[in-house]
Design an enzyme around this catalytic site. Structure first.
Site, PDB file in Angstrom:
ATOM      1  N   LYS A 263       0.802  -1.511  -0.103  1.00  0.00           N
ATOM      2  CA  LYS A 263      -0.115   0.135  -0.103  1.00  0.00           C
ATOM      3  C   LYS A 263       0.806   1.191   0.176  1.00  0.00           C
ATOM      4  O   LYS A 263       1.868   1.348   0.861  1.00  0.00           O
ATOM      5  CB  LYS A 263      -0.861   0.056   1.209  1.00  0.00           C
ATOM      6  CG  LYS A 263      -1.484   1.233   1.422  1.00  0.00           C
ATOM      7  CD  LYS A 263      -2.358   1.205   2.757  1.00  0.00           C
ATOM      8  CE  LYS A 263      -2.946   2.622   3.313  1.00  0.00           C
ATOM      9  NZ  LYS A 263      -3.221   2.547   4.644  1.00  0.00           N
ATOM     10  N   ASP A 268      -2.308  10.799   3.335  1.00  0.00           N
ATOM     11  CA  ASP A 268      -3.551  10.182   3.781  1.00  0.00           C
ATOM     12  C   ASP A 268      -4.148  11.461   4.640  1.00  0.00           C
ATOM     13  O   ASP A 268      -3.978  11.005   5.913  1.00  0.00           O
ATOM     14  CB  ASP A 268      -3.510   8.767   4.414  1.00  0.00           C
ATOM     15  CG  ASP A 268      -4.956   8.660   4.855  1.00  0.00           C
ATOM     16  OD1 ASP A 268      -6.061   8.907   4.172  1.00  0.00           O
ATOM     17  OD2 ASP A 268      -5.197   7.412   5.562  1.00  0.00           O
ATOM     18  N   LYS A 275      -9.157  13.014   9.008  1.00  0.00           N
ATOM     19  CA  LYS A 275      -8.487  12.532   9.981  1.00  0.00           C
ATOM     20  C   LYS A 275      -8.467  13.653  11.236  1.00  0.00           C
ATOM     21  O   LYS A 275      -8.197  15.043  10.669  1.00  0.00           O
ATOM     22  CB  LYS A 275      -7.204  12.267   9.961  1.00  0.00           C
ATOM     23  CG  LYS A 275      -7.043  10.962   9.195  1.00  0.00           C
ATOM     24  CD  LYS A 275      -5.646  10.509   8.854  1.00  0.00           C
ATOM     25  CE  LYS A 275      -5.645   9.128   8.147  1.00  0.00           C
ATOM     26  NZ  LYS A 275      -5.951   7.961   8.999  1.00  0.00           N
ATOM     27  N   ARG A 349      -7.366  -0.317   1.708  1.00  0.00           N
ATOM     28  CA  ARG A 349      -7.824  -1.630   1.182  1.00  0.00           C
ATOM     29  C   ARG A 349      -8.650  -1.435  -0.257  1.00  0.00           C
ATOM     30  O   ARG A 349      -8.453  -2.399  -0.881  1.00  0.00           O
ATOM     31  CB  ARG A 349      -8.969  -1.940   2.101  1.00  0.00           C
ATOM     32  CG  ARG A 349     -10.462  -1.298   2.328  1.00  0.00           C
ATOM     33  CD  ARG A 349     -11.116  -1.526   3.516  1.00  0.00           C
ATOM     34  NE  ARG A 349     -10.255  -1.227   4.945  1.00  0.00           N
ATOM     35  CZ  ARG A 349     -10.744  -0.913   6.020  1.00  0.00           C
ATOM     36  NH1 ARG A 349     -11.715  -1.616   6.589  1.00  0.00           N
ATOM     37  NH2 ARG A 349      -9.751  -0.438   7.071  1.00  0.00           N
TER      38      ARG A 349
END
Length: 497
Positions: A263, A268, A275, A349
């Site tokens: 990954k 992110d 977040k 994922r």
């Protein structure tokens, strides 16, 4: 740093500092007693007064005052002899090299003559430990960049050691450690300088220098291949996604023995499911799995095992914007399966689903994916261990054996049938999160949907990929987690093909 391995008596070594080991609860070695005699017995006196115990991490520096060819003698502890093993020595070598580098020694010699390990294992662990332990990411400092950088380390064997075997161990130890440190560099880079394009460029250069085949899919190629996972995650960013493919061919066969999938979310933010701000800067490390796969593939190419391996790294950013995917959206993966998005922060994922499907389509017999996938896993283990998941116990045992051999820890977590109910969707084939409990396991079960029942292991390195303190040969920041395991697994499987 240059590392040499030699046979030489400690009394004749020329260096800034000579490091001599001591086991806890044992007398000084014959060689250390000889050196101590030239220093007036000061080390023996320290031992007698229990100022020197030999505990792990213990270090005493003694100025030789011209009585020996070296300027300083460094006496370092190895702990109890009955608990000593290769990984414990790797940790001790890492602590030693880091401590001595901080004192700005440039030339260091380490006496290995009394270690109860085979010569090749000794050289491999010593070289790996000193390289990884003394690692520093100093690229963006504007002054003092060279301070504390060791120029040369000399590993000194006893008279009876097998020098040829030790030399082979040295080579392997350096290759593995250099791959780990290279992965650390990639992870420690700010995301502004480690975009998907930057990571793809690094992989291409590595392939050219190591003899790997390399192919990079751009955005239009991803669209042609229907890779809705990586495209969906990447659509909120101004940085174009990349799909990195590295191939190592080590034996004369069209069979693809194994695939490694990593990954690489180069930053992110969480996307629309944003977040918290306080640790978001650390999300530059969300490409650690991809960094591990790329650098491990480079090391494997240097070591030349008789195995065929594909390294696959989907790389993108996960950003919030007017173009970003939203909770409630449905994506179609490359496999054809549809996924309902409940959280845009469960993005890793999604890109791995396309990569695992690609590995299956290329004919991979078995596969390992490495990912900073879930906060749930890091809350279970902290930084002490990576989570392991599998659909095949026999293959999993091989991965765990490779990890143990490399000094890394993996602990298996369950993928119970009951957990599969948690990722069922009312409007699509599956959803990308399973709710507030068993998050690491439901994430693994999501990935299992895309491996077509092939032997597969998922390594969740969320807690081990980025560290907040130095420990042994590990250092604060990017750790290079799983790189040694991936290399050892390839070497081990090559022996049984």
């Amino acid at each position: 740093m240059e590392i040499k391995i030699v046979k030489q008596r400690p009394q004749s070594i020329m260096a800034d500092v000579l490091a001599m080991p001591v086991f806890e609860g044992q007398d000084l070695s014959f060689e250390l007693k000889e050196l101590d005699a030239k220093l007036g017995g000061c080390i023996g006196e320290m031992k007698a007064k229990a100022e020197l115990k030999g505990k792990t991490g213990e270090l005493h520096l003694v100025n030789t005052l011209g009585n020996l060819p070296v300027r300083y003698l460094a006496v370092f502890g190895l702990g109890k002899a009955d608990k000593f093993n290769a990984d414990e020595f790797r940790k001790s070598a890492g602590e030693l090299s880091r401590a001595l580098s901080k004192k700005s020694f440039k030339n260091i010699a380490i006496w290995l003559g009394e270690m109860p390990l085979a010569a090749d294992v000794l050289a491999e662990t010593a070289s790996g430990g000193v390289l990884m332990g003394s690692y520093r990411f100093r690229k963006y400092f504007t002054s003092g960049n060279e301070n504390g950088i060791i120029d040369e380390i000399k590993l000194v064997l006893g008279d009876k050691a097998d020098l040829a075997s030790a030399s082979q161990g040295l080579i392997k130890g350096q290759i593995v450690a250099e791959a780990v440190c290279s992965a650390r560099d990639l992870v420690n880079e700010p995301s502004s300088n480690m975009t998907p394009t930057d990571l793809a460029d690094f992989a291409r250069r590595l392939a050219e220098s190591s003899g790997l085949d390399c192919e990079i899919f751009n955005e239009s190629q991803l669209l042609e291949k229907g890779m809705g996972g990586i495209l969906g995650v990447g659509q909120g960013s101004c940085q174009a996604p990349k799909f990195i493919i590295l191939k190592y061919t080590g034996r004369d066969s069209d069979e693809l023995d194994m695939a490694y999938v990593g990954k690489a979310i180069t930053f992110d933010s969480g996307g629309i499911s944003l977040k918290p701000w306080d640790k978001m800067w650390e999300m530059k490390s969300d490409m650690s799995g991809g960094a591990a796969v790329i650098t491990a593939m480079g090391a494997i190419a240097k070591l030349r095992p008789a195995i065929n391996i594909l390294g696959i790294v989907p790389a993108t950013e996960n950003m919030p914007s007017g173009c970003a995917i939203k909770p409630g959206d449905i994506l179609r993966m490359a496999s054809g399966k549809t996924v309902e998005i409940h959280s845009t922060d469960a993005e890793g994922r999604l890109i791995l689903a396309d990569a695992l499907d690609y590995a299956c389509k290329q004919g991979a017999k078995q596969m390992v994916d490495v990912a900073t996938l879930t906060g749930a896993c890091s809350r279970i283990f902290g930084s002490a261990c990576s989570g392991g998941f599998t659909n095949n116990d026999e293959f999993y045992s091989k991965v765990v054996a490779a990890a143990k051999q490399s000094g890394e820890c993996i602990w298996q977590l369950p993928t119970f049938e009951e957990y599969k109910e948690m990722i069922k969707s009312d409007v699509a084939d599956i959803k990308n999160v399973g709710g507030p409990v068993a998050g690491a396991s439901t994430a693994a079960l999501f990935l299992e949907e895309f491996v077509e029942n092939r032997p597969w292991v998922h390594l969740d390195i969320a807690g081990t990929a980025y560290l907040d303190k130095d420990n042994g040969y590990q250092v604060k920041g990017g750790s290079g987690a799983s790189v040694p395991t991936l290399i050892s697994l390839a070497l081990n499987i090559a022996k049984i093909l």
